[in-house]
Design an enzyme around this catalytic site. Structure first.
Site, PDB file in Angstrom:
ATOM      1  N   TRP A 195       0.774  -1.244   0.000  1.00 13.70           N
ATOM      2  CA  TRP A 195       0.000   0.000   0.000  1.00 13.70           C
ATOM      3  C   TRP A 195       0.803   1.291   0.000  1.00 13.70           C
ATOM      4  O   TRP A 195       0.215   2.368   0.052  1.00 13.70           O
ATOM      5  CB  TRP A 195      -1.005  -0.007   1.145  1.00 13.70           C
ATOM      6  CG  TRP A 195      -0.445  -0.074   2.535  1.00 13.70           C
ATOM      7  CD1 TRP A 195      -0.164  -1.205   3.240  1.00 13.70           C
ATOM      8  CD2 TRP A 195      -0.164   1.019   3.428  1.00 13.70           C
ATOM      9  NE1 TRP A 195       0.287  -0.895   4.496  1.00 13.70           N
ATOM     10  CE2 TRP A 195       0.290   0.457   4.642  1.00 13.70           C
ATOM     11  CE3 TRP A 195      -0.249   2.408   3.321  1.00 13.70           C
ATOM     12  CZ2 TRP A 195       0.667   1.244   5.739  1.00 13.70           C
ATOM     13  CZ3 TRP A 195       0.127   3.183   4.412  1.00 13.70           C
ATOM     14  CH2 TRP A 195       0.575   2.607   5.604  1.00 13.70           C
TER      15      TRP A 195
ATOM     16  N   ASP B 249       0.774  -6.755  13.127  1.00 14.08           N
ATOM     17  CA  ASP B 249       0.477  -5.790  12.069  1.00 14.08           C
ATOM     18  C   ASP B 249       1.622  -4.792  11.861  1.00 14.08           C
ATOM     19  O   ASP B 249       1.400  -3.595  11.799  1.00 14.08           O
ATOM     20  CB  ASP B 249      -0.835  -5.032  12.357  1.00 14.08           C
ATOM     21  CG  ASP B 249      -1.185  -4.048  11.241  1.00 14.08           C
ATOM     22  OD1 ASP B 249      -0.826  -4.306  10.083  1.00 14.08           O
ATOM     23  OD2 ASP B 249      -1.800  -3.002  11.544  1.00 14.08           O
TER      24      ASP B 249
END
Lengths: 571, 166
Positions: free
Chosen positions: A255, A315
């Site tokens: 991303w 994460d």
């Protein structure tokens, strides 16, 4: 073409008058047209007068060789023009400048083109998101800016289109959707244009996506290659995943914009966190999540990789910019990748051997506990399970989030925006359903017990790995850094001030008036007709106020609304 | 060839299933919660969720939680899926931090806002976490004004810029 001839026959005078009439509405806006963005200009973007791509040039170092604004006169920096955009969501775009054209994107994928000198709006474009649920967009409906090639400007959208617009008019040249909207994938990044291709990557690590990097023909939008960051069975790396279909929801989001090394013809791109977040659900190292990946830009073939966090359960992503630079460490010269990871470690990797040169912590690091033979190892005590709640540092927000660091070749330093966060985390039941998050964990961001501040901007000497200066901040530091040959580092605060630091000492040499909102968009600089400008978007939002847990309190009072500011020295 | 046959069979089965689905949508949606749960849920939602999902569930940094785009056949959410998701992962800044009762009330409120009728039986954890009832926006059962509003929300325009002279 006759209108530029010095001697004009009578007939042409009439024509000239006609041209003058036609161009009258543009008078004052433009002396010149739109300079085409060629491969050669992109290759030399570092020295261009504009700011041609996301992090200025292919190295991703956010360094400009301009010195008109410098450590001696920066205190005189004044507002040249500004523009109130409105929209009370996060503004994360870097203004992109070519000639006198300045482009910014806004939340929900609007694009505005300005005259970079006067601030006059030249055209606007609005992506039609009607019918799009924005169901699988984690961290505010942001966009990080455009890319340029030829006479086009490119934007990647929340509904997974790459849109090519005519840079002069804003007219659509082509649009191509690379995935349906709302089923796990979205795009927020600024595209990268390389050798006639527009390269983008998908977000979706929180939604059971299987993410990828894709290259489109810049002229037509035709897909040239698509490379998944999570391998399918039988592909290299697939033995680091459990058998069965779990790889199809393995995340590895791509991303954030990558970098490009023309010398070795290599495209560098980060692979994000694996999905679901809870690692016990997917035994193995889970390549190529949380990894630096080196691709052949022509085919998308993976040449090599380095995994920053094996078998991630926190994460930590791995998408922060892989910056291309060279340095001298213990007397040896290296061609390196410098990368400040969400997991709190600053990685310096050898581009020739693909091995770690060194790693130093820039934040409180508990999950990745250290390195053996140049590879990171994790602490089992920091791994959550369905039954076990853990406490670890940094939190999933980092360390440092996407906000770009800057490498200054003059000081040999890297300037790292830092957040001091830790978290509690525990496994939780989950199921995969397109359109919903796929996490398998609950969590809460809490303060770092070792640090009373939420953030800092830090400088590290790349030749030694030592911290040189540290500007601490009560609020999180959620803005990119930009360095210049003027001996300055620019970065904005959540309190709404753009600051200029002495690149060597970290002393604050200039502080903008309080802007209309907090800053989470990186600063850029450009030159037109011999004047140097510094541009920045204010407009608070983004991930911190959504997922920030206890940190949310530290930013609750930040006013909202997007506003573009451009500064220069008034002479 | 076998694949082709299978495909043909599947599409035939799908076609056969379609009218049944349409029939289902036409029949009145079940009453799964009480008015007082929805009322309580509205106030909890306002305090814990509205900052991100909007005061009218129209969406903000979080997606809209009302209307034909959220509760669509395309998404195919069931009540169980939405309930389990929101009670584990929301609110985003502190997932799982509310009580069971609060999550049930909010679920009741979401059902109400998507056109599901209130009834005399309360929504319980047992019912919600086993409910295969599809969550489909019931336009006909919502006050017309509300529907029009939600449609307007879908593609909010740019609050048009004001120019600041240089």
């Amino acid at each position: 073409m006759t209108r530029f001839q010095p001697f004009l026959p009578r007939r042409s005078l009439w024509r000239l008058a006609l041209w003058a009439l036609l161009l009258a509405p543009l008078a004052g806006a433009f002396a010149a047209g739109y300079p085409a963005v060629t491969n050669a200009r992109l290759a030399h973007a570092a020295t261009d007068n504009g700011w041609l791509m996301f992090l200025r040039d292919y190295t991703g170092d956010s360094y400009a060789p301009f010195r008109q604004i410098n450590s001696r006169n920066v205190a005189d920096l004044k507002l040249a023009w500004d523009y109130d955009i409105g929209m009370k969501r996060g503004f994360e775009a870097s203004p992109i400048v070519n000639g006198r054209y300045l482009f910014v994107t806004t939340p929900k994928d609007h694009l505005l083109a300005f005259d970079a000198v006067t601030g006059k709006v030249l055209w606007t474009y609005q992506e039609n998101l009607t019918g799009v649920g924005l169901k699988t967009v984690c961290c505010d409906v942001v966009n990080r800016g455009v890319a340029l090639y030829g006479n086009n400007v490119y934007m990647a959208t929340l509904d997974n289109y790459v849109v090519a617009l005519d840079a002069k008019t804003g007219k659509v040249v082509w649009r191509r959707q690379i995935k349906p909207a709302d089923v796990g994938y979205a795009m927020t990044l600024a595209p990268l244009t390389v050798q006639g291709m527009v390269i983008v990557g998908t977000s979706g690590g929180e939604y059971g996506a299987r993410d990828f990097v894709v290259a489109l023909d810049a002229k037509t939008g035709r897909e040239i290659w698509r490379q998944y960051t999570v391998p399918s069975p039988g592909q290299p790396g697939s033995d680091t995943w459990p058998k069965g279909g779990i790889y199809q929801h393995g995340g590895g989001s791509a991303w954030l914009t990558g970098t490009f090394d023309p010398a070795s013809d290599t495209l560098f791109w980060g692979g994000g966190n694996p999905g679901p977040w809870l690692a016990t659900l997917r035994p193995g190292k889970n390549l190529f999540t949380d990894s630096l990946q080196a691709f052949d830009p022509r085919t998308g073939k993976r040449k090599w990789y380095y995994q920053y966090t094996p078998h991630d359960s926190w994460d930590y992503d791995g998408v922060n910019t892989p910056m291309i630079t060279s340095l001298t460490y213990h007397g040896r010269r290296y061609q390196a990748i410098v990368h400040a990871d969400r997991n709190g470690w600053l990685y310096v990797i050898d581009r020739d051997t693909h091995k770690l040169i060194y790693a130093v912590p820039f934040a409180h690091t508990m999950s990745v506990a250290g390195f053996r033979d140049g590879l990171p190892y994790t602490d089992d005590a920091a791994r959550p399970t369905i039954k076990k709640q853990i406490f670890t540092c940094p939190s999933f927000l980092g360390g440092k989030n996407w906000w770009p660091a800057s490498v200054d070749p003059a000081t040999h330093m890297v300037y790292v925006p830092t957040i001091h966060t830790c978290m509690t985390m525990k496994g939780a039941p989950t199921f995969y359903k397109p359109g919903l998050a796929y996490l398998g964990e609950t969590f809460k961001v809490v303060h770092d017990p070792n640090d009373s501040n939420w953030g800092a901007l830090q400088a590290f000497d790349l030749d030694t790995g030592k911290r040189v200066w540290d500007h601490e901040s009560a609020r999180p530091w959620d803005d990119g850094a930009m360095s210049t040959a003027g001996g300055l580092v620019f970065s904005g605060t959540e309190g709404g001030h753009l600051l200029a630091f002495d690149a060597h000492t970290g002393a604050v040499l200039w502080r903008s008036p309080k802007l209309s909102s907090g800053i989470i968009a990186p600063p850029v600089t450009y030159r037109v007709d011999g004047t140097q400008y510094v541009a920045i978007l204010a407009g608070y939002g983004g991930a911190t106020p959504i997922w920030g847990g206890e940190m949310v309190k530290a930013v609750a009072d930040v006013p909202r609304g997007g506003h573009l500011y451009v500064f220069s020295l008034k002479r | 060839m076998a694949g082709r046959l299978l495909q043909a069979f599947l599409s035939a089965a799908l076609l056969a299933a379609l009218p049944v689905q349409r029939g289902k949508a036409a029949s009145p949606p079940p009453a799964l919660y009480t008015q007082s749960q929805a009322r309580q849920g509205a106030s909890t939602f306002e305090g814990k969720c509205a900052s991100c999902h909007g005061h009218h569930l129209e969406g903000g940094v979080g997606p809209a939680l009302e209307g034909p785009v959220f509760a669509s056949a395309k998404s195919g959410f069931t009540i169980q899926q939405i309930y389990e998701f929101l009670s584990v992962e929301m609110p985003a800044y502190a997932p799982g931090s509310l009580s069971r009762t609060q999550y049930l009330d909010i679920t009741a409120f979401l059902l109400q806002q998507n056109g599901y009728p209130a009834g005399s039986r309360a929504l319980t954890d047992r019912i919600a976490s086993a409910s295969t009832v599809p969550l489909l926006f019931q336009a006909a059962l919502k006050a017309p004004a509300k529907v029009a509003k939600s449609r307007a929300h879908a593609g909010r325009p740019l609050d048009m810029p004001k120019t600041n002279a240089p």
